[in-house]
Design a protein around this motif. Structure first.
Motif, mmCIF file in Angstrom:
data_model
loop_
_atom_site.group_PDB
_atom_site.id
_atom_site.type_symbol
_atom_site.label_atom_id
_atom_site.label_comp_id
_atom_site.label_asym_id
_atom_site.label_seq_id
_atom_site.Cartn_x
_atom_site.Cartn_y
_atom_site.Cartn_z
ATOM 1 N N UNK A 47 -15.037 11.214 2.311
ATOM 2 C CA UNK A 47 -16.286 11.454 1.590
ATOM 3 C C UNK A 47 -17.462 10.813 2.315
ATOM 4 N N UNK A 48 -17.274 9.564 2.749
ATOM 5 C CA UNK A 48 -18.345 8.848 3.443
ATOM 6 C C UNK A 48 -18.726 9.557 4.732
ATOM 7 N N UNK A 49 -17.733 9.978 5.515
ATOM 8 C CA UNK A 49 -18.019 10.669 6.773
ATOM 9 C C UNK A 49 -18.733 12.005 6.520
ATOM 10 N N UNK A 50 -18.341 12.702 5.469
ATOM 11 C CA UNK A 50 -18.978 13.983 5.153
ATOM 12 C C UNK A 50 -20.436 13.777 4.763
ATOM 13 N N UNK A 57 0.829 -1.202 0.000
ATOM 14 C CA UNK A 57 0.000 0.000 0.000
ATOM 15 C C UNK A 57 0.861 1.248 0.000
ATOM 16 N N UNK A 58 0.409 2.306 -0.716
ATOM 17 C CA UNK A 58 1.132 3.578 -0.647
ATOM 18 C C UNK A 58 0.990 4.174 0.743
ATOM 19 N N UNK A 59 1.798 5.192 1.036
ATOM 20 C CA UNK A 59 1.729 5.846 2.348
ATOM 21 C C UNK A 59 0.300 6.307 2.617
ATOM 22 N N UNK A 60 -0.139 6.139 3.847
ATOM 23 C CA UNK A 60 -1.539 6.405 4.192
ATOM 24 C C UNK A 60 -2.064 7.776 3.761
ATOM 25 N N UNK A 61 -1.325 8.866 3.912
ATOM 26 C CA UNK A 61 -1.898 10.166 3.530
ATOM 27 C C UNK A 61 -2.311 10.250 2.061
ATOM 28 N N UNK A 62 -1.724 9.390 1.212
ATOM 29 C CA UNK A 62 -2.056 9.447 -0.210
ATOM 30 C C UNK A 62 -2.901 8.270 -0.664
ATOM 31 N N UNK A 63 -3.302 7.399 0.257
ATOM 32 C CA UNK A 63 -4.061 6.218 -0.143
ATOM 33 C C UNK A 63 -5.487 6.622 -0.517
ATOM 34 N N UNK A 64 -6.003 6.140 -1.662
ATOM 35 C CA UNK A 64 -7.372 6.508 -2.080
ATOM 36 C C UNK A 64 -8.434 6.204 -1.034
ATOM 37 N N UNK A 81 -8.357 6.646 2.064
ATOM 38 C CA UNK A 81 -8.452 7.765 2.997
ATOM 39 C C UNK A 81 -9.479 8.777 2.506
ATOM 40 N N UNK A 82 -9.439 9.079 1.211
ATOM 41 C CA UNK A 82 -10.360 10.064 0.651
ATOM 42 C C UNK A 82 -11.773 9.501 0.521
ATOM 43 N N UNK A 83 -11.870 8.195 0.269
ATOM 44 C CA UNK A 83 -13.190 7.563 0.292
ATOM 45 C C UNK A 83 -13.801 7.702 1.683
ATOM 46 N N UNK A 125 -14.601 1.256 -7.523
ATOM 47 C CA UNK A 125 -16.004 1.143 -7.129
ATOM 48 C C UNK A 125 -16.166 0.066 -6.062
ATOM 49 N N UNK A 126 -15.523 -1.099 -6.292
ATOM 50 C CA UNK A 126 -15.608 -2.164 -5.294
ATOM 51 C C UNK A 126 -14.988 -1.712 -3.981
ATOM 52 N N UNK A 127 -13.822 -1.068 -4.034
ATOM 53 C CA UNK A 127 -13.164 -0.644 -2.799
ATOM 54 C C UNK A 127 -14.029 0.375 -2.051
ATOM 55 N N UNK A 128 -14.744 1.235 -2.789
ATOM 56 C CA UNK A 128 -15.645 2.189 -2.147
ATOM 57 C C UNK A 128 -16.768 1.461 -1.426
#
Length: 327
Positions: free
Chosen positions: A39-42, A25-32, A34-36, A183-186
């Protein structure tokens, strides 16, 4: 609309698996993811009522469906647009971006690393560290786990995630590249964040949990067959045991999908998984899967990692064969 042919997609999947084997996995701050999650929390903050959901079950379920649809469509749409734009600039840039984002949806090396975090202090007899690291990968209470229960928790988590973190994202990537893999990961991220059967999320998380079950249905059964093939007979592994255990015990699991890899791993290793867990001090008795031909041991974690990697080897081998057969 598909962006790439089957042959192009197969080659990019092989490259994505290699990237994950080598880099993880890439570093956590840049992992997709994280942004998913952001978005979900928002969206959750906008749509989930702070009142007890039992009083507004229909409204909570409606907003949960909305959350699920909006999240997966935004993630899939943005990924499709990103790959399309990169491909328009330069075909090789498109290949690189598509391959990289597929690699971020799988976690072969990450699963291995999480399991070894538990295994290493186990070897030293450091139960305090063991309980700490098991707590990173499971939702059950870990404060009083003994060695065998820590091993069981780790094996169950790795086995279950062979579906979620390997086969499912690769399956959807094969069908539609990075957009469908994302889409699956989301969907999987939604399930892990709101797909709980508690007072807060019983109705609001219903759609997220059901979508995750649906998307994992075919990959989970593929995983079962891949695990049987991966259980090449050896000192402690049995293909027949994996098959028989999966047929006998998989349906006893509360999840329509998780019981398949867990029962297959249990049968392959000749151990018993499942049993009594505690969640917030509340007892949860899970069906037992497999036959306790021997006691759980520390090295069973390593054998489960071996099965995980063999499944990924089968994916690479199958993709390479398809490139030659279908050329």
């Amino acid at each position: 609309m598909l962006l790439y042919s089957f042959h192009e997609t197969a080659m990019m999947l092989i490259a994505a698996i290699l990237i994950d084997w080598l880099i993880g996995d890439p570093a956590w701050p840049t992992h997709p993811v994280i942004y998913m999650g952001k978005l979900i929390r928002w969206l959750e903050g906008k749509w989930r009522s702070p009142l007890p959901l039992q009083t507004k079950a229909a409204a909570a379920k409606f907003h949960g469906v909305l959350l699920t649809l909006v999240t997966v469509f935004i993630c899939c749409g943005l990924m499709w647009l990103t790959v399309w734009l990169c491909r328009s600039i330069n075909p090789w840039l498109g290949y690189a971006v598509n391959t990289w984002f597929i690699s971020t949806t799988i976690a072969i090396k990450g699963l291995k690393a999480a399991a070894l975090l538990v295994y290493r202090p186990l070897r030293k007899g450091d139960l305090i560290a063991v309980r700490k690291y098991v707590g990173y990968i499971v939702g059950r209470d870990t404060a009083v786990l003994d060695e065998q229960e820590a091993v069981r928790a780790t094996i169950e988590t790795v086995a279950e995630n062979i579906v979620d973190a390997v086969v499912s994202p690769l399956f959807y990537a094969l069908l539609g590249g990075a957009p469908l893999a994302v889409m699956y990961r989301a969907s999987n991220t939604l399930d892990s964040m709101v797909g709980y059967k508690n007072e807060t999320y019983l109705h609001f998380g219903w759609a997220s949990a059901r979508l995750d079950d649906l998307l994992n249905w075919v990959p989970a059964r593929m995983t079962g067959l891949l695990l049987v093939i991966s259980a090449i007979p050896g000192r402690t592994i049995s293909m027949l045991g994996a098959w028989k255990s999966m047929r006998k015990f998989a349906h006893l699991h509360p999840s329509p999908n998780s019981g398949i890899p867990e029962s297959a791993v249990a049968g392959a290793l000749g151990i018993e998984l499942g049993g009594r867990n505690y969640y917030g001090g509340i007892v949860s008795d899970r069906a037992r899967m497999g036959w306790p031909l021997r006691s759980l041991g520390q090295d069973d974690i390593l054998w489960t990692i071996t099965l995980l990697y063999r499944v990924s080897y089968l994916w690479v081998g199958g993709l390479l064969c398809s490139l030659f057969v279908l050329r």
